[in-house]
Design a protein around this motif. Structure first.
Motif, PDB file in Angstrom:
ATOM      1  N   PRO A  79       0.846  -1.202   0.000  1.00  0.00           N
ATOM      2  CA  PRO A  79       0.000   0.000   0.000  1.00  0.00           C
ATOM      3  C   PRO A  79       0.882   1.253   0.000  1.00  0.00           C
ATOM      4  O   PRO A  79       1.958   1.251   0.593  1.00  0.00           O
ATOM      5  N   ASP A  80       0.392   2.276  -0.649  1.00  0.00           N
ATOM      6  CA  ASP A  80       1.225   3.467  -0.808  1.00  0.00           C
ATOM      7  C   ASP A  80       1.023   4.462   0.329  1.00  0.00           C
ATOM      8  O   ASP A  80       0.539   5.570   0.131  1.00  0.00           O
ATOM      9  N   VAL A  81       1.385   4.039   1.516  1.00  0.00           N
ATOM     10  CA  VAL A  81       1.336   4.929   2.664  1.00  0.00           C
ATOM     11  C   VAL A  81       2.637   4.754   3.424  1.00  0.00           C
ATOM     12  O   VAL A  81       3.356   3.776   3.220  1.00  0.00           O
ATOM     13  N   ALA A  82       2.915   5.677   4.314  1.00  0.00           N
ATOM     14  CA  ALA A  82       4.232   5.636   4.953  1.00  0.00           C
ATOM     15  C   ALA A  82       4.239   4.856   6.262  1.00  0.00           C
ATOM     16  O   ALA A  82       5.258   4.296   6.656  1.00  0.00           O
ATOM     17  N   ASP A  83       3.095   4.803   6.933  1.00  0.00           N
ATOM     18  CA  ASP A  83       3.109   4.240   8.283  1.00  0.00           C
ATOM     19  C   ASP A  83       2.889   2.734   8.310  1.00  0.00           C
ATOM     20  O   ASP A  83       2.002   2.222   8.996  1.00  0.00           O
ATOM     21  N   ILE A  84       3.689   2.047   7.548  1.00  0.00           N
ATOM     22  CA  ILE A  84       3.647   0.586   7.537  1.00  0.00           C
ATOM     23  C   ILE A  84       5.078   0.081   7.399  1.00  0.00           C
ATOM     24  O   ILE A  84       5.985   0.840   7.096  1.00  0.00           O
ATOM     25  N   HIS A  85       5.223  -1.216   7.630  1.00  0.00           N
ATOM     26  CA  HIS A  85       6.498  -1.852   7.346  1.00  0.00           C
ATOM     27  C   HIS A  85       6.371  -2.548   6.002  1.00  0.00           C
ATOM     28  O   HIS A  85       5.339  -3.139   5.715  1.00  0.00           O
ATOM     29  N   SER A  86       7.425  -2.500   5.220  1.00  0.00           N
ATOM     30  CA  SER A  86       7.294  -3.108   3.896  1.00  0.00           C
ATOM     31  C   SER A  86       8.638  -3.510   3.309  1.00  0.00           C
ATOM     32  O   SER A  86       9.685  -3.004   3.696  1.00  0.00           O
ATOM     33  N   VAL A  87       8.547  -4.447   2.387  1.00  0.00           N
ATOM     34  CA  VAL A  87       9.689  -4.809   1.562  1.00  0.00           C
ATOM     35  C   VAL A  87       9.178  -4.823   0.137  1.00  0.00           C
ATOM     36  O   VAL A  87       8.178  -5.474  -0.156  1.00  0.00           O
ATOM     37  N   SER A  88       9.813  -4.078  -0.711  1.00  0.00           N
ATOM     38  CA  SER A  88       9.326  -4.064  -2.081  1.00  0.00           C
ATOM     39  C   SER A  88      10.479  -3.858  -3.036  1.00  0.00           C
ATOM     40  O   SER A  88      11.632  -3.754  -2.636  1.00  0.00           O
ATOM     41  N   CYS A  89      10.123  -3.812  -4.284  1.00  0.00           N
ATOM     42  CA  CYS A  89      11.142  -3.718  -5.307  1.00  0.00           C
ATOM     43  C   CYS A  89      10.953  -2.404  -6.044  1.00  0.00           C
ATOM     44  O   CYS A  89       9.860  -2.114  -6.522  1.00  0.00           O
ATOM     45  N   ASN A  90      11.986  -1.597  -6.087  1.00  0.00           N
ATOM     46  CA  ASN A  90      11.891  -0.330  -6.803  1.00  0.00           C
ATOM     47  C   ASN A  90      12.056  -0.569  -8.295  1.00  0.00           C
ATOM     48  O   ASN A  90      13.070  -1.088  -8.743  1.00  0.00           O
ATOM     49  N   LEU A  91      11.044  -0.176  -9.045  1.00  0.00           N
ATOM     50  CA  LEU A  91      11.080  -0.468 -10.470  1.00  0.00           C
ATOM     51  C   LEU A  91      11.407   0.767 -11.304  1.00  0.00           C
ATOM     52  O   LEU A  91      11.430   0.706 -12.526  1.00  0.00           O
ATOM     53  N   TYR A  92      11.634   1.892 -10.620  1.00  0.00           N
ATOM     54  CA  TYR A  92      11.860   3.111 -11.396  1.00  0.00           C
ATOM     55  C   TYR A  92      13.118   3.002 -12.260  1.00  0.00           C
ATOM     56  O   TYR A  92      13.069   3.154 -13.473  1.00  0.00           O
ATOM     57  N   ASP A  93      14.227   2.734 -11.623  1.00  0.00           N
ATOM     58  CA  ASP A  93      15.487   2.711 -12.373  1.00  0.00           C
ATOM     59  C   ASP A  93      15.469   1.670 -13.487  1.00  0.00           C
ATOM     60  O   ASP A  93      15.900   1.916 -14.605  1.00  0.00           O
ATOM     61  N   SER A  94      14.945   0.494 -13.141  1.00  0.00           N
ATOM     62  CA  SER A  94      14.959  -0.558 -14.158  1.00  0.00           C
ATOM     63  C   SER A  94      13.951  -0.255 -15.267  1.00  0.00           C
ATOM     64  O   SER A  94      14.111  -0.704 -16.399  1.00  0.00           O
ATOM     65  N   SER A  95      12.929   0.545 -14.938  1.00  0.00           N
ATOM     66  CA  SER A  95      11.996   0.944 -15.990  1.00  0.00           C
ATOM     67  C   SER A  95      12.690   1.888 -16.962  1.00  0.00           C
ATOM     68  O   SER A  95      12.551   1.764 -18.189  1.00  0.00           O
ATOM     69  N   VAL A  96      13.428   2.838 -16.410  1.00  0.00           N
ATOM     70  CA  VAL A  96      14.210   3.730 -17.266  1.00  0.00           C
ATOM     71  C   VAL A  96      15.133   2.894 -18.147  1.00  0.00           C
ATOM     72  O   VAL A  96      15.188   3.043 -19.368  1.00  0.00           O
ATOM     73  N   GLU A  97      15.800   1.970 -17.482  1.00  0.00           N
ATOM     74  CA  GLU A  97      16.744   1.113 -18.182  1.00  0.00           C
ATOM     75  C   GLU A  97      16.052   0.313 -19.289  1.00  0.00           C
ATOM     76  O   GLU A  97      16.572   0.175 -20.402  1.00  0.00           O
ATOM     77  N   ALA A  98      14.879  -0.211 -18.969  1.00  0.00           N
ATOM     78  CA  ALA A  98      14.148  -1.027 -19.943  1.00  0.00           C
ATOM     79  C   ALA A  98      13.811  -0.204 -21.178  1.00  0.00           C
ATOM     80  O   ALA A  98      13.987  -0.649 -22.325  1.00  0.00           O
ATOM     81  N   VAL A  99      13.320   0.987 -20.935  1.00  0.00           N
ATOM     82  CA  VAL A  99      12.935   1.830 -22.069  1.00  0.00           C
ATOM     83  C   VAL A  99      14.173   2.263 -22.854  1.00  0.00           C
ATOM     84  O   VAL A  99      14.174   2.257 -24.093  1.00  0.00           O
ATOM     85  N   GLU A 100      15.224   2.587 -22.133  1.00  0.00           N
ATOM     86  CA  GLU A 100      16.467   2.961 -22.822  1.00  0.00           C
ATOM     87  C   GLU A 100      16.976   1.813 -23.690  1.00  0.00           C
ATOM     88  O   GLU A 100      17.500   2.016 -24.779  1.00  0.00           O
ATOM     89  N   TYR A 101      16.816   0.616 -23.160  1.00  0.00           N
ATOM     90  CA  TYR A 101      17.238  -0.564 -23.916  1.00  0.00           C
ATOM     91  C   TYR A 101      16.511  -0.616 -25.250  1.00  0.00           C
ATOM     92  O   TYR A 101      17.111  -0.834 -26.309  1.00  0.00           O
ATOM     93  N   LEU A 102      15.217  -0.343 -25.203  1.00  0.00           N
ATOM     94  CA  LEU A 102      14.441  -0.361 -26.451  1.00  0.00           C
ATOM     95  C   LEU A 102      14.846   0.802 -27.360  1.00  0.00           C
ATOM     96  O   LEU A 102      14.951   0.661 -28.580  1.00  0.00           O
ATOM     97  N   ILE A 103      15.078   1.960 -26.753  1.00  0.00           N
ATOM     98  CA  ILE A 103      15.500   3.118 -27.542  1.00  0.00           C
ATOM     99  C   ILE A 103      16.819   2.829 -28.248  1.00  0.00           C
ATOM    100  O   ILE A 103      16.996   3.114 -29.436  1.00  0.00           O
TER     101      ILE A 103
END
Lengths: 337, 337
Positions: free
Chosen positions: B154-178
């Motif tokens: 969930p996109d709130v701050a007051d929780i504990h979480s483990v997740s995967c940041n997809l921002y950088d790899s998304s940039v990378e993915a699109v750059e790969y296609l470019i």
DNA sequence: TCTGATAAGTCAAACGTTTGCATACCTTTG
DNA sequence: CAAAGGTATGCAAACGTTTGACTTATCAGA
């Protein structure tokens, strides 16, 4: 935070009545008057009372928990089984502990042990491919924990089980290939441990007999189910002087591995070589050349039926009667793709 | 059969000592003499004594059980997560209850409720795509049951979480296609509920900016993740006057659905249209035209890390301290196929 | 008015374990 | 030789709930 959870005692104290009255009131016991009953229920609601299940488990000697032991969750077949189990167990207000053996006997033993310690009320198990003896399951008897096996079932009579009979559908599968004109049909078998009660092979053989096709033992090869093992087995078939034109594969994963490998080798699927397999997994929908047909093994139904049987055993146990060993057999079904 | 299980009391009676002595002896308490200790242990072994865990659970107020709530076991991603959870929890002698929400908020609530009743010591959760509010998880606070979210967080701050940041790899993915020469890249997105914190889209956008490519909003379409939904979204992209030559797909399943559909429409994969997606699932190994690349989201690690965090919370709780909200973020990684 | 049935509720034990406190005995030590 | 200290053990309460046995009050019927 961490405000201590309200108990039946607190309700009793606040209302100046005894805990037994509260307990009975909450359970709608007939000998509690309407006035007291509603008072109790209101107070319970006000305090946000929730019975402490661990106390109840302890007191009743039941946990309302089932144990599921299976080789590997990642196989779609097993996750489908779980859905079946889930449906029935939820209806009965049971919840399930899941343990994966990853096809290790040691792990399987450890899981069963842990589940026993957690005092599950019953166990559903599909044995690992390295399970050579089932003493660890038999032990459960001593603790009054019934065990129902499903799908990968040990080949003995004195157990409860739900499984899928593959004999008829194996005959059907081979006949299907014969009717397509195939005369040399390979059988890409699984590891020996999974082939003790070999309905697939029996069906394969009997279909040949029935159609007066010669039975060539060199057409029967083994894979350990790994990709490499399957490739080796496939090579073995293809190196025969008289190659098969069709292959019956132990399951869809084996078929998919073999198909991919065959294509790498420039064989044309459904022309040079055709496949039929077992399990009928959804994953085959994503590939270009799925097996021509696959034997549906009804994972959901197996899970549901096994769970129903388990509940029968659990309830029978408390009513003291002994139940005869029950072996439910569903009939596999060849599904054309 | 059904021989009643031996208890600590029996040992005490047979040895003519008190139960407390037995208890302490079995736990190697320092103040028990060697002679008594061995006598007790021998007797315990002889009687085949096993501590009654439900009594211990009850007494200690702990169950050594974790709850796992996730959308669907059949997705390989989640079964991989479970393997990670399993590894860490086994080390800690914990076992896990598993519940599938099947993407229904109602079911999710019911599962959480059941787990609370079973007094799990902690919950690991990946929310369903229809989970619009997380009160049912917040409630757990009151019962002292810590919750750690993973992957679908969930996109709130007051929780504990483990997740995967997809921002950088998304940039990378699109750059790969470019870099492969693509100039019109579609984004086949998931449902809005799963896209609140939209790292994929942000990466998609920023990669365009970075390479001074115009951003055409009509290239961004939604699928509800069903096969039909994906096909509709794909049609939407292909009906544009200026078609994309590559597509970034929300996950591998979406990509596979789209690829299959594209091939039905006689489009040549990797010529007319190329794909990159997310999850890097093993299933893509079986298909002829997998996406060119896929972003690995490390399910095993997510499961393991989330479980470690959960144990930290469980232990912290008993030591009375309060822990700050912790949000572990793993970095996704583009894997070329 | 007494008997007996019924309704409404209480008491206390029990489930198996853990643990703070008390106790008993023994050995030092000043 | 008494006080102090240590060692080994027992006692009993506690965790929250369920349940069989028991008590009390009420009331109908004879």
């Amino acid at each position: 935070m961490e405000k201590k959870v309200p108990t039946i005692k607190e309700i009793a104290r606040k209302l100046n009545i005894s805990v037994s009255t509260v307990s009975r009131a909450l359970h709608d016991h007939p000998s509690i008057g309407l006035r007291t009953k509603t008072a109790v229920k209101n107070m319970a609601a006000a305090l946000n009372y929730e019975p402490n299940q661990t106390a109840i488990f302890f007191k009743k000697g039941k946990t309302f928990t089932l144990g599921i032991v299976l080789p590997n969750l990642a196989e779609e077949f097993f996750s489908a089984v779980i859905n079946g189990i889930e449906q029935v167990s939820m209806q009965n207000n049971y919840i399930a502990l899941v343990g994966q053996s990853h096809d290790s006997l040691e792990t399987e033993k450890k899981i069963v042990e842990t589940m026993k310690n957690h005092r599950v009320d019953g166990i559903l198990a599909s044995i690992s491919k390295n399970t050579t003896e089932i003493d660890h399951f038999r032990q459960m008897n001593k603790y009054g924990i019934p065990v129902v096996f499903f799908d990968r079932v040990p080949d003995v009579a004195d157990i409860h089980s739900v499984s899928c009979n593959l004999y008829d559908s194996s005959v059907e599968a081979v006949e299907y290939l014969i009717n397509l004109g195939h005369r040399r049909i390979g059988y890409l078998q699984g590891p020996p441990t999974l082939s003790i009660k070999n309905e697939r092979l029996d069906g394969y053989r009997d279909a040949h007999k029935k159609h007066q096709l010669p039975l060539d033992e060199s057409l029967i090869v083994h894979s350990d189910l790994s990709t490499e093992g399957t490739q080796a087995a496939f090579d073995q078939l293809m190196s025969l002087e008289n190659r098969p034109t069709a292959i019956l594969a132990f399951n869809d994963y084996v078929a998919l591995d073999a198909i991919r490998y065959a294509r790498q080798k420039k064989l044309r699927i459904n022309k040079d070589i055709s496949f039929v397999s077992y399990a009928n997994l959804p994953v085959t929908r994503y590939v270009d050349f799925p097996p021509l047909a696959s034997v549906e093994q009804f994972p959901f139904e197996q899970g549901a039926r096994a769970t129903e049987l388990l509940f029968k055993l659990i309830n029978q146990k408390s009513s003291g009667q002994e139940m005869p060993y029950e072996n439910v057999v569903l009939q596999g079904k060849l599904v054309l793709h």
